[in-house]
Design a protein around this motif. Structure first.
Motif, PDB file in Angstrom:
ATOM      1  N   PHE A  29     -28.772  72.789 -14.916  1.00 58.04           N
ATOM      2  CA  PHE A  29     -27.530  72.242 -14.382  1.00 58.04           C
ATOM      3  C   PHE A  29     -27.698  70.760 -14.124  1.00 58.04           C
ATOM      4  O   PHE A  29     -28.793  70.274 -13.845  1.00 58.04           O
ATOM      5  CB  PHE A  29     -27.110  72.974 -13.112  1.00 58.04           C
ATOM      6  CG  PHE A  29     -28.236  73.265 -12.161  1.00 58.04           C
ATOM      7  CD1 PHE A  29     -28.542  72.393 -11.133  1.00 58.04           C
ATOM      8  CD2 PHE A  29     -29.013  74.414 -12.311  1.00 58.04           C
ATOM      9  CE1 PHE A  29     -29.591  72.658 -10.268  1.00 58.04           C
ATOM     10  CE2 PHE A  29     -30.059  74.674 -11.436  1.00 58.04           C
ATOM     11  CZ  PHE A  29     -30.351  73.793 -10.410  1.00 58.04           C
ATOM     12  N   GLU A  48     -23.452  66.914 -10.229  1.00 53.48           N
ATOM     13  CA  GLU A  48     -22.859  67.513  -9.047  1.00 53.48           C
ATOM     14  C   GLU A  48     -23.072  69.022  -8.968  1.00 53.48           C
ATOM     15  O   GLU A  48     -23.136  69.587  -7.883  1.00 53.48           O
ATOM     16  CB  GLU A  48     -21.355  67.208  -9.007  1.00 53.48           C
ATOM     17  CG  GLU A  48     -21.034  65.743  -8.741  1.00 53.48           C
ATOM     18  CD  GLU A  48     -21.596  65.262  -7.414  1.00 53.48           C
ATOM     19  OE1 GLU A  48     -21.423  65.957  -6.404  1.00 53.48           O
ATOM     20  OE2 GLU A  48     -22.223  64.185  -7.410  1.00 53.48           O
ATOM     21  N   SER A  49     -23.183  69.668 -10.117  1.00 48.12           N
ATOM     22  CA  SER A  49     -23.376  71.122 -10.097  1.00 48.12           C
ATOM     23  C   SER A  49     -24.698  71.509  -9.448  1.00 48.12           C
ATOM     24  O   SER A  49     -24.867  72.644  -8.992  1.00 48.12           O
ATOM     25  CB  SER A  49     -23.303  71.694 -11.517  1.00 48.12           C
ATOM     26  OG  SER A  49     -24.370  71.229 -12.315  1.00 48.12           O
ATOM     27  N   LYS A  56     -25.647  70.592  -6.676  1.00 44.79           N
ATOM     28  CA  LYS A  56     -25.436  70.704  -5.238  1.00 44.79           C
ATOM     29  C   LYS A  56     -24.665  71.976  -4.853  1.00 44.79           C
ATOM     30  O   LYS A  56     -24.570  72.314  -3.682  1.00 44.79           O
ATOM     31  CB  LYS A  56     -24.668  69.472  -4.727  1.00 44.79           C
ATOM     32  CG  LYS A  56     -25.348  68.147  -5.036  1.00 44.79           C
ATOM     33  CD  LYS A  56     -24.480  66.979  -4.621  1.00 44.79           C
ATOM     34  CE  LYS A  56     -25.127  65.649  -5.005  1.00 44.79           C
ATOM     35  NZ  LYS A  56     -24.252  64.501  -4.660  1.00 44.79           N
ATOM     36  N   ASP A  57     -24.096  72.667  -5.841  1.00 43.61           N
ATOM     37  CA  ASP A  57     -23.269  73.830  -5.549  1.00 43.61           C
ATOM     38  C   ASP A  57     -24.119  75.077  -5.306  1.00 43.61           C
ATOM     39  O   ASP A  57     -25.116  75.316  -6.001  1.00 43.61           O
ATOM     40  CB  ASP A  57     -22.316  74.097  -6.717  1.00 43.61           C
ATOM     41  CG  ASP A  57     -21.330  72.967  -6.911  1.00 43.61           C
ATOM     42  OD1 ASP A  57     -21.045  72.263  -5.931  1.00 43.61           O
ATOM     43  OD2 ASP A  57     -20.848  72.789  -8.056  1.00 43.61           O
ATOM     44  N   PRO A  58     -23.719  75.927  -4.335  1.00 45.62           N
ATOM     45  CA  PRO A  58     -24.471  77.161  -4.038  1.00 45.62           C
ATOM     46  C   PRO A  58     -24.075  78.286  -4.991  1.00 45.62           C
ATOM     47  O   PRO A  58     -23.578  79.339  -4.581  1.00 45.62           O
ATOM     48  CB  PRO A  58     -24.044  77.456  -2.595  1.00 45.62           C
ATOM     49  CG  PRO A  58     -22.647  76.949  -2.518  1.00 45.62           C
ATOM     50  CD  PRO A  58     -22.607  75.723  -3.389  1.00 45.62           C
ATOM     51  N   PHE A  59     -24.292  78.069  -6.293  1.00 48.38           N
ATOM     52  CA  PHE A  59     -23.767  78.999  -7.292  1.00 48.38           C
ATOM     53  C   PHE A  59     -24.444  80.367  -7.241  1.00 48.38           C
ATOM     54  O   PHE A  59     -23.825  81.381  -7.536  1.00 48.38           O
ATOM     55  CB  PHE A  59     -23.845  78.394  -8.696  1.00 48.38           C
ATOM     56  CG  PHE A  59     -25.206  77.892  -9.080  1.00 48.38           C
ATOM     57  CD1 PHE A  59     -26.151  78.734  -9.617  1.00 48.38           C
ATOM     58  CD2 PHE A  59     -25.529  76.549  -8.908  1.00 48.38           C
ATOM     59  CE1 PHE A  59     -27.397  78.278  -9.972  1.00 48.38           C
ATOM     60  CE2 PHE A  59     -26.779  76.079  -9.259  1.00 48.38           C
ATOM     61  CZ  PHE A  59     -27.727  76.943  -9.788  1.00 48.38           C
ATOM     62  N   THR A 116     -22.858  82.395  -4.567  1.00 49.46           N
ATOM     63  CA  THR A 116     -21.544  82.852  -5.029  1.00 49.46           C
ATOM     64  C   THR A 116     -21.689  84.051  -5.953  1.00 49.46           C
ATOM     65  O   THR A 116     -20.898  85.008  -5.884  1.00 49.46           O
ATOM     66  CB  THR A 116     -20.811  81.713  -5.759  1.00 49.46           C
ATOM     67  OG1 THR A 116     -20.709  80.590  -4.877  1.00 49.46           O
ATOM     68  CG2 THR A 116     -19.418  82.147  -6.183  1.00 49.46           C
ATOM     69  N   TYR A 126     -19.961  84.085 -15.680  1.00 50.26           N
ATOM     70  CA  TYR A 126     -19.448  83.255 -14.591  1.00 50.26           C
ATOM     71  C   TYR A 126     -20.238  81.946 -14.484  1.00 50.26           C
ATOM     72  O   TYR A 126     -19.661  80.867 -14.342  1.00 50.26           O
ATOM     73  CB  TYR A 126     -19.531  84.018 -13.260  1.00 50.26           C
ATOM     74  CG  TYR A 126     -19.296  83.142 -12.062  1.00 50.26           C
ATOM     75  CD1 TYR A 126     -18.014  82.753 -11.687  1.00 50.26           C
ATOM     76  CD2 TYR A 126     -20.379  82.667 -11.308  1.00 50.26           C
ATOM     77  CE1 TYR A 126     -17.803  81.925 -10.591  1.00 50.26           C
ATOM     78  CE2 TYR A 126     -20.179  81.840 -10.209  1.00 50.26           C
ATOM     79  CZ  TYR A 126     -18.885  81.469  -9.864  1.00 50.26           C
ATOM     80  OH  TYR A 126     -18.677  80.644  -8.782  1.00 50.26           O
ATOM     81  N   GLN A 159     -19.187  77.746 -15.035  1.00 51.29           N
ATOM     82  CA  GLN A 159     -19.438  76.652 -14.091  1.00 51.29           C
ATOM     83  C   GLN A 159     -20.189  75.494 -14.764  1.00 51.29           C
ATOM     84  O   GLN A 159     -20.708  74.603 -14.094  1.00 51.29           O
ATOM     85  CB  GLN A 159     -20.274  77.160 -12.891  1.00 51.29           C
ATOM     86  CG  GLN A 159     -19.745  78.410 -12.227  1.00 51.29           C
ATOM     87  CD  GLN A 159     -18.263  78.349 -11.942  1.00 51.29           C
ATOM     88  OE1 GLN A 159     -17.782  77.430 -11.277  1.00 51.29           O
ATOM     89  NE2 GLN A 159     -17.520  79.337 -12.448  1.00 51.29           N
TER      90      GLN A 159
END
Length: 337
Positions: free
Chosen positions: A268, A271-272, A274-277, A280, A324, A328
């Protein structure tokens, strides 16, 4: 700025011919930092020495500022070399000369005026952060300071291109970082094009705009640093990145993990990262994600993350989770090694 067109180099060792370079073509753009990476024996050092003809190619063309330097007279080649600075792993300093003299003496031999020598020497000592060490001798300097003197000496000729031949490989990690910061400063503030070779993945990640991967005298892959690290196409590139990133795991552990789910590599960018993927994924699907290995690396202009993740669950749920993740804009690959 610099073009290598179908460059090959063969060495004759006794009765044996060694092909150090095989049909190498590269373009280095003005103002960029271009890196070449590969394992030992890949041909990197021969390649960099062909740019200023310290090694003369057996065939092919080396174009610098639209001039084929293989056709230059000795006098014109000497002038060109003054515009191509070079730094080495071994520093190559005069042990009996002070820091100031190590920079000034080559300029004196070149015939530069005395006041100009003083101006340049003081200027580049300041740029590399060694003004207070001008009267010290190499034996009184650390490895990082010696390399800074070597960089100042190369810059004092006011080159348009700086060649770096494994310049950080003898330094500890903290000192390496400081030298890389200096190279970034030189590139940004002086506009000097930098061409470097290394076997250190972190060097490419930290400073380069574009990279070429070498194996057995050939370029196997090249492109932007982001593309090469995020989406390596060739097996050798994938192996190099995987070995350095330590995302491989013992076969026995891999087999056990695959019994209860899927094992995937996630890449990744920006910015991705930093996401809590993964959190999720655990909420949206009947899947339990576990991070097996990985981390986030800072490239020159953005971050890139690589994770080896075990997705525990049945086939339909893990497949839905993978789809999914792809939505993202995360690169998902089966960890089939």
């Amino acid at each position: 700025m610099i073009e290598l067109n179908h460059v090959s180099k063969t060495f004759q060792v006794g009765k044996k011919k060694i092909e150090a370079l095989k049909d190498v073509s590269l373009t280095i753009r003005k103002g960029e930092i271009f890196g070449v990476i590969g394992f030992s024996g890949a041909g990197k050092s021969t390649l960099i020495r062909c740019i200023n003809l310290l090694e003369r190619p057996t065939s092919g063309h080396v174009i610098v500022d639209d001039k084929d330097i293989l056709k230059l007279s000795k006098r014109d080649l000497l002038k060109l070399r003054r515009k191509i600075g070079m730094i080495f792993q071994g520093y190559n300093l005069l042990e009996t000369a002070s820091v100031y003299e190590n920079i000034a003496i080559p300029l004196k031999l070149e015939g530069v005026a005395k006041d100009e020598i003083e101006r340049r020497t003081e200027k580049y000592l300041d740029i590399v952060g060694l003004t207070d060490r001008r009267d010290a001798y190499p034996s009184q300097l650390s490895g990082g300071q010696k390399q800074r003197v070597a960089i100042a000496r190369a810059l004092a000729h006011e080159p348009e291109v700086l060649l770096s031949d494994e310049a950080t490989s003898a330094l500890d990690p903290n000192t390496t970082e400081s030298i890389l910061e200096l190279l970034l400063k030189i590139n940004a503030e002086l506009g000097i094009t930098i061409f470097l070779i290394t076997h250190e993945l972190n060097v490419i990640q930290r400073v380069c705009d574009r990279v070429a991967v070498m194996e057995k005298g050939q370029i196997v892959e090249q492109g932007s640093v982001v593309d090469i690290f995020a989406r390596p196409k060739e097996a050798m590139t994938q192996q190099f990145i995987r070995n350095e990133s330590r995302l491989s795991i013992p076969e026995s552990i891999r087999r056990d993990l695959l019994k209860s789910g899927r094992l995937v590599n996630l890449t990744f960018l920006g910015e991705s990262a930093k996401d809590p993927f993964l959190a999720t994924v655990a909420k949206k699907f009947d899947v339990l994600p576990s991070i097996i290995a990985g981390g986030i690396d800072q490239l020159k202009d953005q971050s890139i993350g690589n994770l080896l993740v075990h997705l525990k669950g049945d086939r339909s749920e893990t497949e839905a989770a993978i789809q999914y993740l792809k939505q993202q804009e995360i690169l998902v690959e089966e960890a089939d090694y």
